[in-house]
Design an enzyme around this catalytic site. Structure first.
Site, mmCIF file in Angstrom:
data_model
loop_
_atom_site.group_PDB
_atom_site.id
_atom_site.type_symbol
_atom_site.label_atom_id
_atom_site.label_comp_id
_atom_site.label_asym_id
_atom_site.label_seq_id
_atom_site.Cartn_x
_atom_site.Cartn_y
_atom_site.Cartn_z
ATOM 1 C CE LYS A 261 29.979 43.375 41.416
ATOM 2 N NZ LYS A 261 29.717 41.978 41.074
ATOM 3 C CE LYS B 35 37.196 44.951 39.309
ATOM 4 N NZ LYS B 35 36.476 44.045 40.190
ATOM 5 C CE LYS C 266 32.718 39.028 33.625
ATOM 6 N NZ LYS C 266 32.042 38.052 34.499
HETATM 7 P P1 AMP Z 1 33.929 38.018 37.688
HETATM 8 O O1 AMP Z 1 33.912 38.421 36.272
HETATM 9 O O2 AMP Z 1 33.623 39.148 38.615
HETATM 10 O O3 AMP Z 1 33.143 36.785 37.970
HETATM 11 O O4 AMP Z 1 35.458 37.644 38.000
HETATM 12 C C1 AMP Z 1 36.013 36.418 37.624
HETATM 13 C C2 AMP Z 1 37.452 36.352 38.078
HETATM 14 O O5 AMP Z 1 38.238 37.350 37.394
HETATM 15 C C3 AMP Z 1 37.649 36.647 39.583
HETATM 16 O O6 AMP Z 1 38.632 35.768 40.100
HETATM 17 C C4 AMP Z 1 38.131 38.069 39.605
HETATM 18 O O7 AMP Z 1 38.941 38.337 40.729
HETATM 19 C C5 AMP Z 1 38.945 38.153 38.328
HETATM 20 N N1 AMP Z 1 38.987 39.534 37.802
HETATM 21 C C6 AMP Z 1 37.938 40.277 37.375
HETATM 22 N N2 AMP Z 1 38.352 41.491 36.957
HETATM 23 C C7 AMP Z 1 39.702 41.523 37.121
HETATM 24 C C8 AMP Z 1 40.727 42.504 36.856
HETATM 25 N N3 AMP Z 1 40.441 43.694 36.347
HETATM 26 N N4 AMP Z 1 42.014 42.179 37.170
HETATM 27 C C9 AMP Z 1 42.319 40.959 37.683
HETATM 28 N N5 AMP Z 1 41.406 39.991 37.942
HETATM 29 C C10 AMP Z 1 40.115 40.263 37.661
#
Ligand code: AMP
Ligand code: TRP
Length: 333
Positions: free
Chosen positions: A114, A198, A201
């Site tokens: 990041k 990956k 967002k």
């Molecule tokens: P975040 O949006 O970074 O707060 O992520 C929220 C949850 O979604 C966390 O448990 C991440 O590990 C999961 N997550 C985010 N992106 C992915 C992805 N591409 N594949 C699987 N899990 C994801």
């Protein structure tokens, strides 16, 4: 055995299929088990480790709570709240940061990704982000943390911090050492445009992800345009190696249908991707569109969402405050 579950999602907009399959779908299953005590947190303090627009942030906090509820988390059964409203998270984070060696944080790969090339410009908050996450988890005597694969290293750090605190202060078992719950079959959903990246967002291309608020037409269009390769679908897992886009679509199909990769390959082996894409689009419409409709409905009911968040924060505060008070005693405050 009853489990104490804690997990968090950042209110940074564009919640997508990766968030759903990697995390939120598991939250719902855990919420549905009567034995479990679950807490699902909208981690707004984590969100501000990178710059946020204040109106968008406020909107995204409600939208994340709406997504939890629309996906099937029952606010009467599980606690839903936003992190900034329970001050113990920040206090705990400060205390834990004072006993976490920099060497441990220097190993965190998410910070390196990041922060990018210009580390000097990254915020200090982004650097100590995993310690705040440890505070979130440890304050609630959490036994299990459902997350996507990308959070595994942060969970290991949380476990190390818990052990170190217990040992340094001679307070055996004060912090429970939590276990990660990571989907075994398919814990990393990749971009629809690049099977090595990956699903995220922040990807500038909206075609790279299925957002949970996408319309039916958008979902169909994005699946149609998803990158594939020119070979037919293989019939064994081994042959998916070095075919990241094929692996991703097969994985998404398996995960959303709750079946193994083997079963999907048995169904589609030898067929063209267009067959898989048609079926995948149909399943996504069946599973994602009702969630999307419900999110849109809930977002218009701001008072209801705010009430859930306020009530959730009051319940979370009661638990977290006790733990912080005990922590203060142990430290000598
Ligand atoms: P975040 O949006 O970074 O707060 O992520 C929220 C949850 O979604 C966390 O448990 C991440 O590990 C999961 N997550 C985010 N992106 C992915 C992805 N591409 N594949 C699987 N899990 C994801
Ligand atoms: N760091 C997590 C992510 O980006 C979000 C998070 C914050 C979290 N605190 C947590 C996840 C506690 C699980 C438990 O996805």
């Amino acid at each position: 055995m009853s489990k104490k579950i804690f997990s968090g999602v950042q209110p940074t907009g564009n919640l997508h299929l990766g968030n759903y399959l990697g995390a939120i779908k598991n939250f719902v299953d855990l919420n549905n088990d009567k034995e479990n005590e679950c807490i699902f947190c909208v981690v707004d303090l984590h969100a501000i480790t990178v710059k946020q627009d204040k109106d968008k942030l406020r909107q995204n906090i409600r939208e994340t709570a709406a997504t939890f509820i629309a996906s099937g988390i029952d606010p009467d059964k599980s606690i839903i709240f936003n992190q900034s409203k329970v001050h113990a998270h920040s206090e705990g984070s400060w205390i834990l940061s004072c006993m976490s060696p920099m060497g441990w944080l220097n190993r965190m790969t998410q910070f390196k990704e990041k922060a990018g090339k210009d580390k000097e410009k990254a915020s200090v908050g982004l650097y100590i982000y995993p310690v705040l996450m440890a505070s979130d988890i440890l304050l609630y005597d959490t036994t299990h943390v459902p997350v996507g694969e990308d959070q595994k290293q942060h969970l290991e750090l949380t476990r190390d911090i818990a052990h170190k605190f217990n040992k340094d202060f001679n307070a055996e078992d004060f912090f429970k050492v939590p276990e990660p719950l990571i989907n075994k079959n398919f814990s990393r959903i990749m971009s629809l445009k690049d099977g090595l990246k990956k699903m995220s967002k922040s990807d500038p291309s909206d075609l790279s992800r299925i957002n949970l608020t996408d319309s039916k037409d958008k979902i169909i269009n994005k699946i149609k345009k998803a990158k594939t390769d020119s070979l037919p679908i293989p019939n064994e897992e081994q042959k998916l190696k070095d075919r990241p886009e094929a692996q991703n679509l097969i994985g998404i199909y398996s995960s959303i249908s709750n079946q193994t990769l083997d079963k999907t390959l048995y169904e589609f082996g030898g067929k063209n991707f267009s067959d898989l894409k048609n079926q995948l689009a149909e399943i996504l419409l069946n599973k994602i569109s009702p969630i999307s409709d419900e999110i849109k409905k809930l977002i218009n009911n701001q008072d209801y969402l705010d009430k859930i968040l306020i009530e959730g924060a009051a319940k979370a505060n009661e638990i977290a405050r006790k733990k912080i008070t005990e922590m203060q005693k142990i430290i000598g405050f």
